[in-house]
Design a protein around this motif. Structure first.
Motif, PDB file in Angstrom:
ATOM      1  N   LYS A 108      41.403  46.775  29.661  1.00 28.61           N
ATOM      2  CA  LYS A 108      41.694  45.619  30.508  1.00 28.61           C
ATOM      3  C   LYS A 108      43.077  45.083  30.154  1.00 28.61           C
ATOM      4  O   LYS A 108      44.060  45.768  30.331  1.00 28.61           O
ATOM      5  N   GLU A 109      43.160  43.851  29.607  1.00 29.37           N
ATOM      6  CA  GLU A 109      44.474  43.327  29.262  1.00 29.37           C
ATOM      7  C   GLU A 109      44.934  43.905  27.921  1.00 29.37           C
ATOM      8  O   GLU A 109      44.183  43.895  26.944  1.00 29.37           O
ATOM      9  N   ILE A 110      46.162  44.416  27.888  1.00 31.55           N
ATOM     10  CA  ILE A 110      46.732  44.912  26.639  1.00 31.55           C
ATOM     11  C   ILE A 110      48.182  44.445  26.508  1.00 31.55           C
ATOM     12  O   ILE A 110      48.808  44.025  27.469  1.00 31.55           O
TER      13      ILE A 110
ATOM     14  N   CYS B  30      35.207  33.630  31.135  1.00 34.69           N
ATOM     15  CA  CYS B  30      34.946  34.708  32.080  1.00 34.69           C
ATOM     16  C   CYS B  30      35.319  36.054  31.445  1.00 34.69           C
ATOM     17  O   CYS B  30      36.422  36.184  30.886  1.00 34.69           O
ATOM     18  N   PRO B  31      34.445  37.071  31.512  1.00 32.78           N
ATOM     19  CA  PRO B  31      34.774  38.371  30.927  1.00 32.78           C
ATOM     20  C   PRO B  31      35.879  39.114  31.655  1.00 32.78           C
ATOM     21  O   PRO B  31      36.421  40.085  31.135  1.00 32.78           O
ATOM     22  N   GLU B  32      36.243  38.673  32.882  1.00 39.80           N
ATOM     23  CA  GLU B  32      37.282  39.352  33.649  1.00 39.80           C
ATOM     24  C   GLU B  32      38.652  38.691  33.497  1.00 39.80           C
ATOM     25  O   GLU B  32      39.624  39.337  33.157  1.00 39.80           O
ATOM     26  N   CYS B  33      38.712  37.364  33.756  1.00 39.86           N
ATOM     27  CA  CYS B  33      40.013  36.680  33.728  1.00 39.86           C
ATOM     28  C   CYS B  33      40.176  35.754  32.534  1.00 39.86           C
ATOM     29  O   CYS B  33      41.230  35.137  32.362  1.00 39.86           O
TER      30      CYS B  33
ATOM     31  N   ASP C 111      34.609  30.292  38.635  1.00 37.69           N
ATOM     32  CA  ASP C 111      35.219  29.669  39.803  1.00 37.69           C
ATOM     33  C   ASP C 111      36.657  30.142  40.022  1.00 37.69           C
ATOM     34  O   ASP C 111      37.193  30.017  41.126  1.00 37.69           O
ATOM     35  N   SER C 112      37.290  30.685  38.984  1.00 36.15           N
ATOM     36  CA  SER C 112      38.695  31.090  39.098  1.00 36.15           C
ATOM     37  C   SER C 112      38.857  32.410  39.850  1.00 36.15           C
ATOM     38  O   SER C 112      39.668  32.525  40.771  1.00 36.15           O
ATOM     39  N   CYS C 113      38.081  33.439  39.444  1.00 32.70           N
ATOM     40  CA  CYS C 113      38.245  34.764  40.061  1.00 32.70           C
ATOM     41  C   CYS C 113      37.018  35.198  40.864  1.00 32.70           C
ATOM     42  O   CYS C 113      37.045  36.256  41.494  1.00 32.70           O
TER      43      CYS C 113
END
Length: 456
Positions: free
Chosen positions: A54-56, A248-251, A278-280
């Motif tokens: 994901k994010e690196i 959130c596990p995504e964003c 609510d964000s993504c």
């Protein structure tokens, strides 16, 4: 010098996916000291997204004075809910080509050589099994020149051990590579996906307090401070929805998780946890069994013959494996976690895990044969959901805590069979039941009041 703009930070675009039209997204450049010649060089930082990690953060240093360079990868994603342990039996030279994502918190072991690379001694890397061996050899050879001059006996022993590591690359004998990562962010490739990998065993575990402290999830003085829930907390949970803050596990934006005890008809009580961002807009749910481990395991087999079967409710616990014999497909325990959903929802989750979220379906890691093979598997899952394929769907739960709705209840379901079986010693070992003793504990607990009276 290029910097990350304030507009991107406010807009939540710090980590951006690399694409063909991203020429304006330049890395951040920082002037830094070269550790080779001790003059100033340049470090470039790129915050991006790649599959699985994901994010690196990609860090690249270069020195124009001595031409020394160095590249590192650091995970910027969230720490997973559970740790993960990969045990690979290396039997052929093809196994050396398996791609590996190893985070800096992972421990690498080769039991046959009593060799271990402790956590936080190497930076995170995207490599192969052969690359891990080469990296270990390079680390041991680094100071051999000084050792030969000051401690020749030690240097000779290390040379012998280095030769053993190099011999492993010939795969003359089978050996084992174990990667244990409490952060859950390491990964070992399954070249046979979506089929089960007989040479690779994946298990997940709950982190210890010491591991939480190492990962920065607890303060150093929190060790040993485990609060026990009050006796009446369980009754309160049955009557209300509990809400607690999380990310959130995504964003990674602040979100809330709802938790509720639910009684499933003709089954048992379970704990359902649902997170909405609510964000993504990301949604996820997880199910934990509210009861004890059953005395026997349960195997549920459903013959899918009609699209209406897709509406059946399914409770899949973390100890449940999934099999579809017609596709030669087997999904191990904890792969998609505990879920309370429909059969259609579970099949879609399986497709996302194997196809959409597979780190080797895109980028430099992908091959034409692998992409085609996994795409064909995804199409077969779609046909099953549409009712165009008759297959058998099997839930095999060692703990007996999974459930598949019987639409004919309380009458028997003609398309579904439920088998109870006695677990083997190895299966009890996998659940941690062999070392769990409660009989003496209960007797000691009963003797406590009498002992307390004698003390008084």
């Amino acid at each position: 010098m290029s910097v990350i703009s304030e507009e991107n930070v406010r807009g939540g675009n710090v980590f951006k996916e690399i694409g063909a039209d991203d020429g304006d997204w330049e890395p951040t450049e920082i002037e830094s000291l070269c550790m080779n010649c001790y003059q100033n060089g340049t470090t470039r930082l790129l915050l991006t997204k790649i599959p699985f990690f994901k994010e690196i953060i990609v860090s690249s240093f270069s020195c124009p004075n001595c031409s020394w360079s160095n590249t590192e990868i650091q995970s910027a994603g969230r720490i997973q809910d559970q740790g993960v342990c990969y045990t690979l039996k290396v039997k052929t030279k093809q196994d050396l080509n398996r791609e590996v994502v190893k985070s800096d918190s992972a421990t690498t072991r080769i039991p046959e050589l009593d060799f271990e690379i402790p956590p936080f001694t190497q930076k995170g890397a995207l490599s192969t099994i052969e690359g891990l061996l080469d990296r270990a050899v390079a680390g041991l050879e680094q100071d051999q020149t000084l050792r030969r001059a000051s401690h020749p006996e030690v240097a000779e022993k290390i040379d012998d051990f280095i030769q053993k590591l190099k011999t492993l690359k010939e795969v003359e004998n089978e050996f084992t590579v174990v990667i244990e990562d409490p952060s859950g962010n390491s990964f070992v490739e399954n070249p046979n996906a979506p089929q089960k990998d007989e040479a690779l065993m994946v298990s997940r575990f709950k982190r210890t307090v010491q591991q939480d402290i190492q990962l920065g999830l607890r303060a150093d003085d929190d060790e040993g401070l485990e609060e026990e829930p009050a006796a009446n907390d369980l009754d309160a949970m049955r009557n209300e929805v509990l809400v607690f803050n999380t990310n959130c596990p995504e964003c990674n934006a602040p979100a809330s998780t709802n938790m509720k005890l639910v009684q499933i008809p003709h089954f048992k009580e379970v704990i359902i946890m649902a997170t909405n961002c609510d964000s993504c807009g990301h949604r996820t749910n997880e199910v934990k069994s509210g009861g004890a481990t059953e005395e026997q395991g349960t195997k549920i087999t459903l013959h899918i013959t009609d699209p209406s079967d897709m509406t059946r409710d399914v409770l899949k616990s973390e100890t449940c494996s999934i099999l579809i014999p017609e596709l030669e497909f087997e999904l191990g325990m904890a792969a998609v976690g505990g879920k309370f959903t429909t059969l259609e929802g579970l099949l879609k989750d399986i497709k996302d895990l194997i196809v959409s979220k597979n780190p080797f379906m895109c980028g430099d890691s992908s091959t034409t044969d692998r992409v085609q093979k996994l795409s064909d598997f995804g199409e077969k899952i779609d046909k099953i959901i549409a009712g165009e394929m008759d297959v058998h769907f099997v839930l095999d739960d060692l703990a007996g805590n999974s459930y598949l709705q019987n639409v004919y209840a309380p009458e028997p379901d003609p398309e579904m069979t439920v088998e109870k079986y006695t677990r083997s010693f190895e299966q009890n070992e996998e659940l941690g039941l062999n070392d769990m003793k409660t009989e003496e504990y209960q007797e000691e607990k009963k003797e406590l009041p009498a002992a307390a009276e004698r003390t008084e």
